[in-house]
Design a protein around this motif. Structure first.
Motif, PDB file in Angstrom:
ATOM      1  N   GLU A  81       6.807  34.642  -6.084  1.00  0.00           N
ATOM      2  CA  GLU A  81       6.322  36.292  -5.879  1.00  0.00           C
ATOM      3  C   GLU A  81       5.007  36.101  -5.382  1.00  0.00           C
ATOM      4  O   GLU A  81       4.111  35.391  -5.961  1.00  0.00           O
ATOM      5  N   LYS A  82       4.950  37.068  -4.461  1.00  0.00           N
ATOM      6  CA  LYS A  82       3.779  36.756  -3.570  1.00  0.00           C
ATOM      7  C   LYS A  82       3.277  38.308  -2.843  1.00  0.00           C
ATOM      8  O   LYS A  82       4.326  38.931  -2.510  1.00  0.00           O
ATOM      9  N   GLU A  83       2.295  38.669  -3.147  1.00  0.00           N
ATOM     10  CA  GLU A  83       1.708  40.046  -2.403  1.00  0.00           C
ATOM     11  C   GLU A  83       1.826  39.918  -1.031  1.00  0.00           C
ATOM     12  O   GLU A  83       1.732  38.771  -0.136  1.00  0.00           O
ATOM     13  N   GLY A 138      -6.311  43.886  -1.053  1.00  0.00           N
ATOM     14  CA  GLY A 138      -6.402  42.352  -0.552  1.00  0.00           C
ATOM     15  C   GLY A 138      -7.238  42.421   0.634  1.00  0.00           C
ATOM     16  O   GLY A 138      -7.711  41.524   1.183  1.00  0.00           O
ATOM     17  N   ILE A 139      -6.977  43.381   1.562  1.00  0.00           N
ATOM     18  CA  ILE A 139      -7.711  43.502   2.829  1.00  0.00           C
ATOM     19  C   ILE A 139      -9.216  43.818   2.765  1.00  0.00           C
ATOM     20  O   ILE A 139      -8.984  44.909   2.182  1.00  0.00           O
ATOM     21  N   TYR A 169       6.954  39.747  -1.708  1.00  0.00           N
ATOM     22  CA  TYR A 169       7.637  38.663  -1.406  1.00  0.00           C
ATOM     23  C   TYR A 169       8.467  38.239  -2.798  1.00  0.00           C
ATOM     24  O   TYR A 169       7.991  37.685  -3.670  1.00  0.00           O
ATOM     25  N   LEU A 170       9.853  38.044  -2.717  1.00  0.00           N
ATOM     26  CA  LEU A 170      10.450  37.565  -3.863  1.00  0.00           C
ATOM     27  C   LEU A 170      11.477  36.561  -3.437  1.00  0.00           C
ATOM     28  O   LEU A 170      12.671  36.793  -2.937  1.00  0.00           O
ATOM     29  N   LEU A 171      10.985  35.325  -3.466  1.00  0.00           N
ATOM     30  CA  LEU A 171      11.758  34.048  -2.995  1.00  0.00           C
ATOM     31  C   LEU A 171      12.509  33.463  -4.139  1.00  0.00           C
ATOM     32  O   LEU A 171      11.609  33.131  -5.104  1.00  0.00           O
ATOM     33  N   ALA A 172      13.572  32.813  -3.949  1.00  0.00           N
ATOM     34  CA  ALA A 172      13.876  31.630  -4.970  1.00  0.00           C
ATOM     35  C   ALA A 172      14.435  30.467  -4.333  1.00  0.00           C
ATOM     36  O   ALA A 172      14.813  30.687  -3.097  1.00  0.00           O
ATOM     37  N   THR A 173      13.841  29.202  -4.735  1.00  0.00           N
ATOM     38  CA  THR A 173      14.177  28.191  -4.061  1.00  0.00           C
ATOM     39  C   THR A 173      14.992  27.047  -5.095  1.00  0.00           C
ATOM     40  O   THR A 173      14.878  27.205  -6.208  1.00  0.00           O
TER      41      THR A 173
END
Lengths: 306, 517
Positions: free
Chosen positions: B276-278, B331-332, B490-494
């Motif tokens: 999970e990432k901004e 964040g910026i 970002y929602l990634l699964a690995t």
């Protein structure tokens, strides 16, 4: 017969020109600049105009269309705006895949559809007949992507019998062919059943039965040939439909065929590619219908044309 | 017993250490829903092409791991910047070879790359990256044949001189569109360059089967010793994201973007690594200030109060969305934090009062990009507007036509999103509300436009941050020129055996440090 074929082919020319002209007009009437699609979100007018110039999009529409027609007549469909590859090459790369998918699906459709149709007609109002006609109706009504996803879930993910998607081997083609084929099988079954039922009620069939022929001989030798005439029409039209209309199946199963290519061309506003695919599709349709008419004439001498 | 415990502890430590050590080899399988068909990041600005560019090419500077901090990539060290912020001095690492193993990277290649992007005869789509360079305008018009602001010192050293100070210039150089090409190899490839790219990146293109797969293999000449760990990366083209998830669950894909509806289920299985990432994006509703109806600030305020951002974000994207507190992604530096809640908290009662005050405004219009039915987001916005008495008609417009109208500033209002190219407030504020009005904001506040111009060239980072906060306050709170709604993560699964995958805030998944255990 040859004279008939030649005449039909000559009559097809205005149809092809009409199709390309309508496509060309539609592409240019619909708002949306293909170059804006290419350059992305930071389009500065100077770059857009520069690329339009390079691609010949600043020429008058009549010139653009005539250029396309003259080049196409010489067998040159132009180059893709996006990839720079010849359109004919891109079509030639994608078409065999669609053809393989369509033919496999066709095979599934014919075997399944015709046999179910025959059994249903012979055993009219039986349990088999009723249940098959319900399944056929469901088959026609169910959206192809839904059937595809269910098939992928059951036979791909849960049972692991077939690959879920992609196009790498024959095994990858089985599930899409079944999904696409059964859909067409459903309508073929219904057509075969009703055509056969019509024929079975004819006098000559009663005569054949009275002669003491076996039921099998009556159906397969006498009834089926005539019953197949309307079915062949449907089959012919379906082949063209299969070749050009497998877009959803190709998308769900990630098969790189003509359907995917045409969707891509449209979304990218790749005019030469869209024009090329439309022209190619039109020719396929015309040839498909011609083949139907010819086989029609072979099956029934009464409608053989002068 | 103590001995046994010691051995056990040693074993656990060994396993742990080995589990953390990157392992060489293996091919990683990812996917894209569409094939961009070309590999030239100067010509194509889509995220896919950018992600591929990070495999194939290198940039002068890049982001350090998952952060937004820059580090040298092709350079020996970060460039020196003159006091006035105009002159940047660069030094390339020596001995960097392109994928052919023979051609060495030199200063001439950098010059060629920049000039290729700006060339009036080329198809460079991201000219903005190099536009701040001295003489860029003349070069782009074809008035000069060589870029004035590029000074070659020797084969490895060069200077870039800007027209005027531009604080985020180094950020521009980290955008994948600024990837460095080889003059010799591009010229040799001619028209086929975009299909057969050759770079200095960690992987090289092995094969591309259109609409099927793109295969990358490890670059044996890569300049960073020991990297990359993977033997290759394969991107399969799978148009349907549900199908991609099935492939992932069947183990034939190593990475997948998790569809929102499947998030809880996938997480609960415990079978996969979840990332999970901004990310640098903002989903917003923008109203064109030059539209006869939307030009009324009261109507815009009513609209801002009518949208329940929390509910909208939750129902559309669940855990993937966080309610926006600013237009510039948090964040910026320069993102204006509007207290605890979003700009104009949901307040339907207040909105109703304003609508009553407005009297009969009739129907107002917004556009939707693409589709033949309204998107869920637009249905929600329409319903929320109706709730407070605003009759909002939303018209779906074909994508290319929408884009053209947006460029011409003709869209009345729209729900859309912006994924930033660089982590700089100018990439939001300047693009939307600066001179030129490219995003159909219809914004024409001279004072703010001048402030934007000043903020852009401010060299002092702290001053600059304050300036943008001031600008954003004015745009969102006073002028209500845009309604920020939410940001997406970002929602990634690995797969469990996949490690080192970087989901970078710019939206690009990076595989330089990825490995399979």
């Amino acid at each position: 017969m040859i004279q008939y074929i030649v005449r039909r082919l000559i009559f097809s020319i205005p149809v092809v020109i009409g199709v390309t002209l309508i496509t060309f007009i539609l592409l240019n009437v619909v708002p949306g600049d293909p170059v804006l699609e290419m350059v992305g979100k930071y389009a500065d007018p100077q770059t857009v105009n520069q690329i339009r110039e390079q691609l010949g999009l600043n020429d008058p529409l009549v010139i653009q269309y005539l250029r396309f027609v003259f080049n196409a007549a010489r067998g040159d469909l132009g180059k893709s705006f996006k990839t720079g590859l010849p359109v004919s090459k891109m079509i030639a790369d994608a078409f065999p895949t669609t053809l393989k998918l369509a033919l496999s699906a066709y095979l599934v459709a014919i075997i399944l559809g015709v046999s179910v149709g025959i059994i249903s007609a012979v055993k009219q109002y039986s349990f088999f007949d009723h249940s098959m006609m319900i399944v056929a109706l469901a088959g026609i009504s169910a959206p192809v992507f839904w059937v595809a996803v269910i098939a992928q879930l059951i036979f791909g993910l849960k049972l692991g019998w077939f690959p879920i998607s992609g196009y790498y081997s024959v095994k990858h083609m089985i599930l899409p062919a079944i999904v696409l084929g059964t859909r067409f099988a459903a309508s073929i079954a219904r057509y075969t059943r009703s055509a056969l039922l019509d024929v079975i009620r004819q006098d000559y069939i009663r005569t054949a039965r009275a002669k003491g022929l076996s039921e099998r001989a009556v159906i397969f030798i006498h009834a089926l040939k005539n019953a197949m005439i309307p079915v062949v029409t449907i089959l012919g039209m379906q082949l063209s439909g299969l070749l050009t209309g497998s877009i959803l199946t190709e998308s769900v199963f990630a098969i790189p065929g003509l359907g995917r290519l045409s969707v891509w061309a449209l979304s990218e506003r790749d005019y030469p590619l869209v024009q090329g695919v439309v022209l190619f599709t039109a020719v396929i349709y015309i040839l498909g219908n011609l083949i139907v008419d010819i086989s029609y004439a072979f099956l029934n001498p009464r409608i053989r044309l002068q | 017993m103590r001995k046994f415990l010691l051995i056990f502890a040693l074993l656990v430590t060994t396993v742990f250490v080995f589990a953390q050590t990157p392992k060489k080899g293996g091919v990683l399988y990812d996917y894209w829903t569409a094939d961009r068909m070309i590999f030239d990041p100067q010509e194509d600005t889509y995220l896919q092409t950018y992600a591929m560019a990070r495999l194939l090419f290198s940039t002068l500077v890049r982001y350090k791991g998952e952060t937004l901090e820059l580090e040298p990539e092709l350079l020996v060290k970060m460039p020196e910047v003159s006091q006035d912020g105009l002159v940047y001095t660069f030094e390339l690492k020596k001995g960097i070879k392109f994928h052919d193993g023979k051609t060495e990277l030199t200063s001439d290649d950098v010059k060629f790359t920049i000039e290729r992007m700006l060339s009036p005869k080329g198809r460079g789509a991201s000219k903005w990256l190099f536009e701040p360079i001295l003489g860029a305008a003349a070069f782009m018009k074809g008035e000069s044949t060589s870029l004035e602001g590029f000074k070659k010192i020797d084969n490895y050293k060069f200077q870039i001189i800007l027209e005027k100070p531009y604080a985020p210039f180094l950020q521009n150089l980290a955008v994948p569109a600024a990837s460095i090409f080889s003059e010799k190899l591009v010229m040799a490839a001619g028209d086929s360059w975009k299909l057969k790219p050759v770079g200095t990146g960690p992987f090289r293109l092995k094969s591309h089967t259109p609409n099927t797969e793109i295969v990358f293999e490890r670059n044996p000449y890569y300049f960073e010793a020991g990297l990359p760990y993977l033997d290759g990366v394969v991107y399969r083209i799978i148009p349907d994201s549900t199908v991609a998830l099935m492939e992932f669950e069947a183990g034939t894909l190593d990475v997948v973007t998790i569809p929102v509806l499947e998030y809880e289920r996938i997480k609960k299985t415990g079978k996969y690594n979840i990332i999970e990432k901004e990310a640098l994006n903002t989903y917003y509703f923008i109203m064109n200030l030059s539209d006869p109806k939307w030009s009324n600030p009261l109507l815009r305020k009513a609209m801002a109060l009518a949208i329940n951002k929390q509910e909208m974000a939750q129902s559309l994207y669940g855990p993937r969305a966080t309610v926006a507190k600013s237009f510039v992604t948090p964040g910026i530096p320069g993102a204006y934090q509007l207290g605890e809640g979003p700009a104009y908290d949901y307040n339907p009662e207040e909105a109703k009062k304003i609508v009553a005050q407005l009297g009969n405004i009739g129907k107002v219009t917004a556009w939707q990009s693409g589709g033949d039915t309204l998107s869920d987001a637009n249905i929600i916005i329409q319903a929320m507007a109706k709730e407070v008495g605003i009759d909002l008609e939303i018209i779906p417009v074909e994508r290319a036509a929408y884009r053209q109208a947006r460029n011409e500033g003709k869209i009345p209002a729209t729900y859309a999103n912006w994924w930033a190219d660089i982590p700089d407030p100018d990439n939001y504020i300047g693009v939307f509300f600066g001179k030129g009005n490219q995003m159909s904001s219809g914004y024409n506040n001279k004072e703010i436009q001048e402030m934007i111009e000043k903020a852009r060239i401010e060299v002092d980072p702290q001053k600059r941050e304050q300036m943008y906060k001031q600008i954003e306050y004015k745009i969102i709170r006073e002028d209500i020129a845009v309604i920020p709604l939410f940001h997406l993560k970002y929602l990634l699964a690995t797969q469990k055996n996949v490690h080192g995958v970087i989901a970078h805030p710019t939206g690009i998944t990076l595989y330089l440090y990825a490995y399979k255990q």
